[in-house]
Design a protein around this motif. Structure first.
Motif, PDB file in Angstrom:
ATOM      1  N   ALA A  39      33.343  42.619  29.552  1.00  0.00           N
ATOM      2  CA  ALA A  39      34.075  43.132  30.708  1.00  0.00           C
ATOM      3  C   ALA A  39      33.848  44.625  30.916  1.00  0.00           C
ATOM      4  N   GLU A  40      33.697  45.379  29.821  1.00  0.00           N
ATOM      5  CA  GLU A  40      33.527  46.819  29.963  1.00  0.00           C
ATOM      6  C   GLU A  40      32.260  47.154  30.746  1.00  0.00           C
ATOM      7  N   GLN A  41      31.149  46.457  30.429  1.00  0.00           N
ATOM      8  CA  GLN A  41      29.896  46.714  31.148  1.00  0.00           C
ATOM      9  C   GLN A  41      30.021  46.339  32.631  1.00  0.00           C
ATOM     10  N   ALA A  42      30.696  45.221  32.909  1.00  0.00           N
ATOM     11  CA  ALA A  42      30.872  44.793  34.300  1.00  0.00           C
ATOM     12  C   ALA A  42      31.724  45.798  35.077  1.00  0.00           C
ATOM     13  N   LEU A  43      32.751  46.309  34.426  1.00  0.00           N
ATOM     14  CA  LEU A  43      33.655  47.236  35.093  1.00  0.00           C
ATOM     15  C   LEU A  43      32.929  48.494  35.549  1.00  0.00           C
ATOM     16  N   ALA A  44      31.868  48.865  34.856  1.00  0.00           N
ATOM     17  CA  ALA A  44      31.131  50.087  35.191  1.00  0.00           C
ATOM     18  C   ALA A  44      30.403  49.980  36.526  1.00  0.00           C
ATOM     19  N   VAL A  45      30.154  48.750  37.008  1.00  0.00           N
ATOM     20  CA  VAL A  45      29.411  48.595  38.264  1.00  0.00           C
ATOM     21  C   VAL A  45      30.311  48.146  39.414  1.00  0.00           C
ATOM     22  N   ILE A  46      31.597  47.990  39.141  1.00  0.00           N
ATOM     23  CA  ILE A  46      32.518  47.494  40.172  1.00  0.00           C
ATOM     24  C   ILE A  46      33.164  48.673  40.897  1.00  0.00           C
ATOM     25  N   SER A  47      33.080  48.645  42.219  1.00  0.00           N
ATOM     26  CA  SER A  47      33.688  49.700  43.030  1.00  0.00           C
ATOM     27  C   SER A  47      34.324  49.076  44.268  1.00  0.00           C
ATOM     28  N   ALA A  48      35.061  49.887  44.998  1.00  0.00           N
ATOM     29  CA  ALA A  48      35.711  49.403  46.223  1.00  0.00           C
ATOM     30  C   ALA A  48      34.686  49.060  47.288  1.00  0.00           C
ATOM     31  N   ARG A  49      33.416  49.481  47.093  1.00  0.00           N
ATOM     32  CA  ARG A  49      32.368  49.183  48.077  1.00  0.00           C
ATOM     33  C   ARG A  49      31.698  47.847  47.815  1.00  0.00           C
ATOM     34  N   LEU A  50      32.058  47.183  46.731  1.00  0.00           N
ATOM     35  CA  LEU A  50      31.395  45.932  46.371  1.00  0.00           C
ATOM     36  C   LEU A  50      31.680  44.852  47.410  1.00  0.00           C
ATOM     37  N   PRO A  61      36.042  38.984  23.630  1.00  0.00           N
ATOM     38  CA  PRO A  61      36.434  40.045  22.687  1.00  0.00           C
ATOM     39  C   PRO A  61      36.612  41.385  23.405  1.00  0.00           C
ATOM     40  N   ARG A  62      37.349  42.271  22.739  1.00  0.00           N
ATOM     41  CA  ARG A  62      37.629  43.628  23.224  1.00  0.00           C
ATOM     42  C   ARG A  62      38.450  43.605  24.521  1.00  0.00           C
ATOM     43  N   MET A  63      37.840  43.451  25.684  1.00  0.00           N
ATOM     44  CA  MET A  63      38.586  43.379  26.951  1.00  0.00           C
ATOM     45  C   MET A  63      38.474  41.958  27.496  1.00  0.00           C
ATOM     46  N   ASP A  64      39.616  41.257  27.644  1.00  0.00           N
ATOM     47  CA  ASP A  64      39.558  39.886  28.149  1.00  0.00           C
ATOM     48  C   ASP A  64      39.601  39.862  29.679  1.00  0.00           C
ATOM     49  N   GLY A  65      39.539  38.665  30.238  1.00  0.00           N
ATOM     50  CA  GLY A  65      39.488  38.523  31.690  1.00  0.00           C
ATOM     51  C   GLY A  65      40.739  39.000  32.398  1.00  0.00           C
ATOM     52  N   LEU A  66      41.906  38.853  31.771  1.00  0.00           N
ATOM     53  CA  LEU A  66      43.148  39.305  32.393  1.00  0.00           C
ATOM     54  C   LEU A  66      43.201  40.837  32.453  1.00  0.00           C
ATOM     55  N   GLN A  67      42.727  41.471  31.378  1.00  0.00           N
ATOM     56  CA  GLN A  67      42.661  42.936  31.389  1.00  0.00           C
ATOM     57  C   GLN A  67      41.658  43.419  32.435  1.00  0.00           C
ATOM     58  N   LEU A  68      40.549  42.691  32.566  1.00  0.00           N
ATOM     59  CA  LEU A  68      39.569  43.034  33.595  1.00  0.00           C
ATOM     60  C   LEU A  68      40.181  42.894  34.983  1.00  0.00           C
ATOM     61  N   LEU A  69      40.945  41.823  35.194  1.00  0.00           N
ATOM     62  CA  LEU A  69      41.610  41.623  36.485  1.00  0.00           C
ATOM     63  C   LEU A  69      42.505  42.805  36.824  1.00  0.00           C
ATOM     64  N   ARG A  70      43.309  43.243  35.855  1.00  0.00           N
ATOM     65  CA  ARG A  70      44.216  44.376  36.100  1.00  0.00           C
ATOM     66  C   ARG A  70      43.430  45.649  36.409  1.00  0.00           C
ATOM     67  N   ALA A  71      42.315  45.869  35.702  1.00  0.00           N
ATOM     68  CA  ALA A  71      41.494  47.059  35.962  1.00  0.00           C
ATOM     69  C   ALA A  71      40.873  47.008  37.351  1.00  0.00           C
ATOM     70  N   ILE A  72      40.420  45.813  37.768  1.00  0.00           N
ATOM     71  CA  ILE A  72      39.830  45.675  39.105  1.00  0.00           C
ATOM     72  C   ILE A  72      40.881  45.892  40.183  1.00  0.00           C
ATOM     73  N   ARG A  73      42.092  45.414  39.927  1.00  0.00           N
ATOM     74  CA  ARG A  73      43.170  45.620  40.913  1.00  0.00           C
ATOM     75  C   ARG A  73      43.458  47.104  41.116  1.00  0.00           C
ATOM     76  N   GLU A  74      43.238  47.902  40.089  1.00  0.00           N
ATOM     77  CA  GLU A  74      43.423  49.351  40.221  1.00  0.00           C
ATOM     78  C   GLU A  74      42.325  49.954  41.092  1.00  0.00           C
ATOM     79  N   ILE A  75      41.105  49.396  40.994  1.00  0.00           N
ATOM     80  CA  ILE A  75      39.978  49.905  41.785  1.00  0.00           C
ATOM     81  C   ILE A  75      40.083  49.465  43.233  1.00  0.00           C
TER      82      ILE A  75
END
Length: 458
Positions: A39-50, A61-75
């Motif tokens: 998820a960490e690598q994916a988060l680096a390429v996700i922006s509001a322009r996507l 491991p490390r960052m799960d899908g739910l944590q990724l969802l919350r991070a994307i909601r912030e973006i």
């Protein structure tokens, strides 16, 4: 980072064989896939322009899908996220839907189900991106004033208004009801040298026949029964500024005769007055009918027409402004949200289809009323915009499928029947019901120079 491309799928899965197989299947389906093991690598390429969708496993491991969802909601709270989970985590996935996930699939999932979910998410994302683009376009065009439009005809109208405003000449504005003739007159005033002086708008169609002359020219003291005081008419009130004679074609012949002197001599004589008073004003007249034809037929004073028609401006109807329909709708929807203190509004496929297919005989006024109606319906009595009845959902789905088929087949009803696998009678019935005109897609195909390709037009 490179700019994001259309139909992009960001796929996050730590299981390498599954990640490779799914990526290959999605690429064969025509999507541009960016796959990541974490998820960490994916988060680096996700922006509001996507302009795309994120598909992610939940348990990683490390960052799960739910944590990724919350991070994307912030973006970007509107970026669609589809979660993939095992059967034991279904309650967790359902909870994630309430937290903003677009959808979830359980393992093992079929590629067809995943592609269908991605297509729905991309459709939603496309609508949101388009709404943002329309709002940005409106904001960028605020310098042109409140006359919204980017099509060639409207660009020419706005350029002409800017030129005529500085020339300070009389103007005849022609156009169908609801095309914005009064707005055009107001812009002529605001952009011209008389902007600090009065702008007097007279609705000629609303003037009672027996008092129209009094309203326009005024009267001297004791010149009118039952009143001893004098009255200043609308023409004199506009002295120094601009006089708008809206729907001038509705004026009675006698009033037209008196008005001719005002325009030719720039003086007005109140009823019962011994002399005329000079007036310094610009006259802007509007008409819903062709005044040249009316003058030739004897329904309007020919000399008055020729005096008014030295400078003419035609406002195009909405049916000639295909490029502007979405822009106008977005502008009025934003107005409605502000007026009714509603949250942001997102256009649906059903509304998009109506905007493109309806001929809008009431023009901008009708389109504005429709936008206000849809904003109120979207939020409903409870203020929520996500609930729709089954009939509305079915209608939206059918409109999307039919318009996609017609777009892919360049407006060919016969080929669309083959793609949709439905009888001709059924297809024509549904096109009539939803106001879908295949000629629109034929015209678009001629402009684009496209070729027929069976299947979804993606």
């Amino acid at each position: 980072m490179t700019s994001d491309t259309a139909q992009t799928v960001v796929f996050v899965e730590d299981d390498e064989p599954l990640r490779r197989a799914t990526t290959q299947a999605l690429e064969l389906a025509g999507f541009s896939v960016r796959s990541f093991a974490g998820a960490e690598q994916a988060l680096a390429v996700i922006s509001a322009r996507l302009d795309g969708v994120v598909v992610s496993d939940i348990r990683m491991p490390r960052m799960d899908g739910l944590q990724l969802l919350r991070a994307i909601r912030e973006i970007d709270g509107d970026l669609p996220v589809i979660l993939v989970t095992g059967h034991g985590d279904v309650p967790m996935a359902v909870s994630a839907l309430h937290d903003g996930a677009f959808d979830f699939l359980t393992k093992p999932f079929s590629t067809d189900h995943l592609i269908a979910a991605i297509n729905r998410a991309l459709e939603r994302r496309g609508l949101l991106i388009e709404n943002r683009r329309l709002k940005a376009t409106i904001a960028a065009s605020e310098g042109d004033g409140p006359m919204i439009g980017q099509c060639d005809a409207m660009a020419e109208v706005k350029a002409t208004i800017r030129q005529l405003a500085q020339a300070d000449v009389d103007v005849l504005i022609e156009g169908e009801s609801g095309t914005g003739k009064e707005l055009g007159a107001l812009l002529l005033h605001r952009l011209g040298p008389r902007r600090a002086r009065p702008f007097i708008a007279v609705n000629c169609a609303a003037l009672p026949p027996d008092t129209a002359a009094i309203e326009l020219f005024g009267h001297a003291a004791n010149a009118v029964p039952h009143t001893r005081t004098s009255r200043t008419g609308q023409i004199a009130t506009a002295n120094g500024g601009t006089l708008l004679l809206d729907d001038i074609d509705t004026l009675a012949p006698a009033v037209q005769t008196a008005l001719l002197r005002v325009i030719e001599e720039r003086e007005v004589q109140p009823i019962g007055a011994e002399r005329a008073d000079a007036v310094n004003l610009r006259v802007v007249a509007t008409s819903r009918i062709d005044l040249a034809e009316a003058a030739a037929a004897g329904r309007f004073r020919e000399d008055l027409y020729h005096r008014l028609a030295v400078t003419r401006l035609r406002l195009p109807p909405v049916r000639e402004r295909d490029q502007d329909r979405m822009l106008l709708f977005a502008f009025f929807a934003e107005q409605a949200c502000a007026q009714f203190a509603r949250a942001d509004y997102t256009m649906t496929d059903l509304e998009r289809s109506r905007l493109l297919m309806h001929h809008w005989p009431g023009n901008v006024r009708e389109l504005r009323n429709y936008a206000f109606e849809r904003v109120l319906a979207f939020h409903g009595a409870t203020g929520g915009g996500d609930e729709q009845d089954l009939a509305s959902r079915v209608a939206e789905f059918e409109i999307t499928v039919i318009t996609d088929a017609l777009r892919a087949t360049r407006g060919s009803v016969t080929r669309a029947m083959d793609v949709l696998k439905i009888p001709r009678k059924t297809l024509y019935y549904k096109m009539t019901r939803y106001g879908i005109d295949p000629d629109v897609f034929r015209s678009q195909a001629r402009q684009d120079g496209g070729t027929f390709t069976a299947g979804p037009n993606r």
